[in-house]
Design a protein around this motif. Sequence first.
Motif, PDB file in Angstrom:
ATOM      1  N   LYS A   2      21.502   1.746   8.619  1.00 46.90           N
ATOM      2  CA  LYS A   2      20.319   1.154   9.263  1.00 46.90           C
ATOM      3  C   LYS A   2      19.204   2.197   9.315  1.00 46.90           C
ATOM      4  CE  LYS A   2      22.448  -0.774  12.960  1.00 46.90           C
ATOM      5  NZ  LYS A   2      22.469  -1.291  14.329  1.00 46.90           N
ATOM      6  N   GLN A   3      17.979   1.755   9.021  1.00 52.32           N
ATOM      7  CA  GLN A   3      16.832   2.669   9.019  1.00 52.32           C
ATOM      8  C   GLN A   3      15.647   2.035   9.740  1.00 52.32           C
ATOM      9  OE1 GLN A   3      16.117   2.768   4.689  1.00 52.32           O
ATOM     10  NE2 GLN A   3      16.713   4.937   4.783  1.00 52.32           N
ATOM     11  N   ILE A   4      14.775   2.870  10.307  1.00 54.63           N
ATOM     12  CA  ILE A   4      13.470   2.400  10.772  1.00 54.63           C
ATOM     13  C   ILE A   4      12.452   2.880   9.746  1.00 54.63           C
ATOM     14  CG2 ILE A   4      11.691   2.518  12.566  1.00 54.63           C
ATOM     15  CD1 ILE A   4      14.187   1.128  13.602  1.00 54.63           C
ATOM     16  N   ILE A   5      11.794   1.928   9.103  1.00 53.05           N
ATOM     17  CA  ILE A   5      10.807   2.295   8.079  1.00 53.05           C
ATOM     18  C   ILE A   5       9.389   2.046   8.597  1.00 53.05           C
ATOM     19  CG2 ILE A   5      12.369   1.802   6.141  1.00 53.05           C
ATOM     20  CD1 ILE A   5      10.479  -0.802   5.822  1.00 53.05           C
ATOM     21  N   LEU A   6       8.442   2.760   8.002  1.00 52.26           N
ATOM     22  CA  LEU A   6       7.029   2.453   8.258  1.00 52.26           C
ATOM     23  C   LEU A   6       6.646   1.373   7.259  1.00 52.26           C
ATOM     24  CD1 LEU A   6       4.385   3.395   9.758  1.00 52.26           C
ATOM     25  CD2 LEU A   6       3.874   4.680   7.684  1.00 52.26           C
ATOM     26  N   ARG A   7       6.065   0.275   7.755  1.00 55.33           N
ATOM     27  CA  ARG A   7       5.703  -0.802   6.816  1.00 55.33           C
ATOM     28  C   ARG A   7       4.510  -0.406   5.964  1.00 55.33           C
ATOM     29  NH1 ARG A   7       7.527  -6.245   8.138  1.00 55.33           N
ATOM     30  NH2 ARG A   7       8.199  -6.322  10.300  1.00 55.33           N
ATOM     31  N   ASP A   8       3.436   0.042   6.652  1.00 55.29           N
ATOM     32  CA  ASP A   8       2.211   0.414   5.920  1.00 55.29           C
ATOM     33  C   ASP A   8       1.439   1.405   6.786  1.00 55.29           C
ATOM     34  OD1 ASP A   8       0.304   0.526   4.009  1.00 55.29           O
ATOM     35  OD2 ASP A   8      -0.371  -1.555   4.201  1.00 55.29           O
ATOM     36  N   TYR A   9       0.429   2.055   6.196  1.00 57.69           N
ATOM     37  CA  TYR A   9      -0.376   2.994   6.969  1.00 57.69           C
ATOM     38  C   TYR A   9      -1.027   2.273   8.152  1.00 57.69           C
ATOM     39  CZ  TYR A   9       0.211   5.884   2.855  1.00 57.69           C
ATOM     40  OH  TYR A   9       0.757   6.596   1.827  1.00 57.69           O
ATOM     41  N   VAL A  10      -1.242   3.032   9.216  1.00 56.75           N
ATOM     42  CA  VAL A  10      -1.716   2.437  10.465  1.00 56.75           C
ATOM     43  C   VAL A  10      -3.109   2.961  10.772  1.00 56.75           C
ATOM     44  CG1 VAL A  10      -1.258   2.341  12.963  1.00 56.75           C
ATOM     45  CG2 VAL A  10       0.660   2.343  11.343  1.00 56.75           C
ATOM     46  N   GLU A  16       4.628  -2.006  17.441  1.00 60.68           N
ATOM     47  CA  GLU A  16       6.041  -2.020  17.016  1.00 60.68           C
ATOM     48  C   GLU A  16       6.177  -2.625  15.624  1.00 60.68           C
ATOM     49  OE1 GLU A  16       9.318  -3.379  19.556  1.00 60.68           O
ATOM     50  OE2 GLU A  16       7.917  -3.200  21.231  1.00 60.68           O
ATOM     51  N   SER A  17       5.337  -3.631  15.339  1.00 62.62           N
ATOM     52  CA  SER A  17       5.446  -4.318  14.052  1.00 62.62           C
ATOM     53  C   SER A  17       4.938  -3.468  12.878  1.00 62.62           C
ATOM     54  CB  SER A  17       4.685  -5.647  14.105  1.00 62.62           C
ATOM     55  OG  SER A  17       3.322  -5.390  14.419  1.00 62.62           O
ATOM     56  N   ASP A  18       4.396  -2.293  13.140  1.00 60.96           N
ATOM     57  CA  ASP A  18       4.055  -1.377  12.041  1.00 60.96           C
ATOM     58  C   ASP A  18       5.311  -0.737  11.461  1.00 60.96           C
ATOM     59  OD1 ASP A  18       1.284  -1.721  12.199  1.00 60.96           O
ATOM     60  OD2 ASP A  18       1.136  -0.285  13.859  1.00 60.96           O
ATOM     61  N   ARG A  51       2.157  10.214  15.001  1.00 63.78           N
ATOM     62  CA  ARG A  51       1.082   9.252  14.746  1.00 63.78           C
ATOM     63  C   ARG A  51       0.239   9.669  13.537  1.00 63.78           C
ATOM     64  NH1 ARG A  51      -1.964   6.611  13.060  1.00 63.78           N
ATOM     65  NH2 ARG A  51      -3.476   5.129  13.905  1.00 63.78           N
ATOM     66  N   SER A  52       0.019  10.983  13.385  1.00 63.20           N
ATOM     67  CA  SER A  52      -0.835  11.426  12.281  1.00 63.20           C
ATOM     68  C   SER A  52      -0.141  11.214  10.937  1.00 63.20           C
ATOM     69  CB  SER A  52      -1.271  12.880  12.457  1.00 63.20           C
ATOM     70  OG  SER A  52      -0.134  13.699  12.457  1.00 63.20           O
ATOM     71  N   ARG A  53       1.181  11.133  10.944  1.00 62.52           N
ATOM     72  CA  ARG A  53       1.900  10.886   9.692  1.00 62.52           C
ATOM     73  C   ARG A  53       1.864   9.404   9.299  1.00 62.52           C
ATOM     74  NH1 ARG A  53       7.071  14.509   8.596  1.00 62.52           N
ATOM     75  NH2 ARG A  53       6.154  14.216   6.548  1.00 62.52           N
ATOM     76  N   MET A  54       1.376   8.565  10.235  1.00 61.28           N
ATOM     77  CA  MET A  54       1.262   7.135   9.916  1.00 61.28           C
ATOM     78  C   MET A  54      -0.086   6.817   9.277  1.00 61.28           C
ATOM     79  SD  MET A  54       2.803   5.453  13.334  1.00 61.28           S
ATOM     80  CE  MET A  54       4.534   5.459  13.676  1.00 61.28           C
ATOM     81  N   ARG A  55      -0.969   7.799   9.256  1.00 59.82           N
ATOM     82  CA  ARG A  55      -2.303   7.575   8.683  1.00 59.82           C
ATOM     83  C   ARG A  55      -2.265   7.620   7.166  1.00 59.82           C
ATOM     84  NH1 ARG A  55      -6.545   8.348  12.349  1.00 59.82           N
ATOM     85  NH2 ARG A  55      -5.798   9.439  14.196  1.00 59.82           N
TER      86      ARG A  55
END
Length: 338
Positions: A2-10, A16-18, A51-55
Amino acid sequence: NKQIILRDYVSGFPKESDMALKTSTMRLKVPEGSKGVLVKNLYLSCDPYMRSRMRKPGALSYIDSFTPGSAIIGYGVAKVLDSGHPDFKEGDLIWGMTGWEEYSLIPETEALFKIHYTDVPLSYYTGILGMPGVTAYVGFYEICSPKKGEYVFISAASGAVGQLVGQFAKLMGCYVVGSAGTNEKVDLLKNKFGFDEAFNYKEENNLDAALKRYFPEGIDIYFENVGGKMLDAVLLNMRLHGRIAVCGMISQYNLDQLEGVHNLFSLISKRIRMEGFIIFEYYHLYPKFLDLVWQYIKEGKIVYVEDKAEGLESGPAALIGLYTGSNVGKQVVVVARE
Ligand code: NDP
C-alpha cells in the motif's frame, strides 16, 4: 504494497484528495547487484517542508518536487528486511528518507542513520531524536548564539521543533515565551514544557502589543518558524544585537505570492543578525546532538509530545493538518509497530 501517492502538483492549500491510496505488488527482496536496502516502514514523519515538494518543479523551494503518481517521500523509521549494502543487515532499525508505503526499496543508503538507542519510543526518531530534533539543536545552539538570561521568543512553539527549542533555552537559563494557535497548546507550553509564558496568537489582534506585554525590554533571540505578520511584529521588538534564526515560515507555504515584510530596517537600527539555515548542512553534528538529547530524555530533563495518526491511510489528513495546526506536538503516522 500500500502506498500514498501524490496525484498531481498542488497550488494553494493542499487537500486530502491531492493524495491517494494505491496498492501494488512488490518483491520483498533487494535486486541482485543493488547496494540498496529493503525496509518495512514503521513510523512516518509529517513535516511542513513537504508542502514545497508538492509544487511544480522550479517554484521557490530548496528541495526537488515529488513525482506525481509515485509514493510521497519523507523521513521515517523503518526496519531492514533485506540489504545489498554491507553496512546494513536484516533486523537493523534505521531512520531517514523513505517512502509513504508499507515497504520501500531505498536505493541510496547515504541518507539513512542506524538506530542504536532503542530504549526510547522508536517514533522519537521522526522527531526529538531525528530531523526536527537536530534542527532545534542547530538552530538554537549554533545559529542563535544564546547566553544565560537572554529573552527568547519562539513561534509555532508547541510543534516538533519549537517544543525542544524552548526546553533547550530553559536549560540554558533564558526567559522563554512561545506562541501557538490554541489554548490547549498554550497550556502545554507553560505546564508541560516549562516555558515562562505563552500566548495564543489567534486571539491577539495586535501582535506588536502582545510581544510588548511579554517582552517589555525586548527580545534577544527569535526562533522563527512562521514568517509573515509575526516576523514583522517581532522585528519591532528586537533588542540591540539580537539574533533571529530563520528556521521556517509555515504561514507562507500555501501562498502563491509571499507576503511582504515591512520592518526590516530594524536589522540596521538594532544591529540584528538574521540567519537562515537548512538542516541538511549540519548532519555532521548529529552524533553529538544524539548523545546529549538521549541523555536529557533519560534524566527527565526534556519531555516530548507526539501526535500519532494510526495507519498509512491517515497520512494525507495528518500531513495537511500541519497547515491548520490540528497537530498537537510532533505529527507522526504509525504504519506498523514492528
Ligand atoms: P510543527 O510541528 O510546529 O507543525 C506546524 C505548526 O505550524 C502547526 O501545528 C501550527 O501550529 C503552525 N502553523 C500552521 N500554519 C500556520 C500559520 N499560517 N501561521 C502560524 N502558524 C502556523 O512543525 P515543525 O516543528 O516540524 O516545523 C516548524 C518550522 O520549522 C516549520 O516552518 C518548518 O518548515 C521548519 N523546519 C525547518 C527546517 C530547516 O532545516 N530549516 C527543518 C525542520 C523544520 P499553531 O497551532 O501553533 O498555529
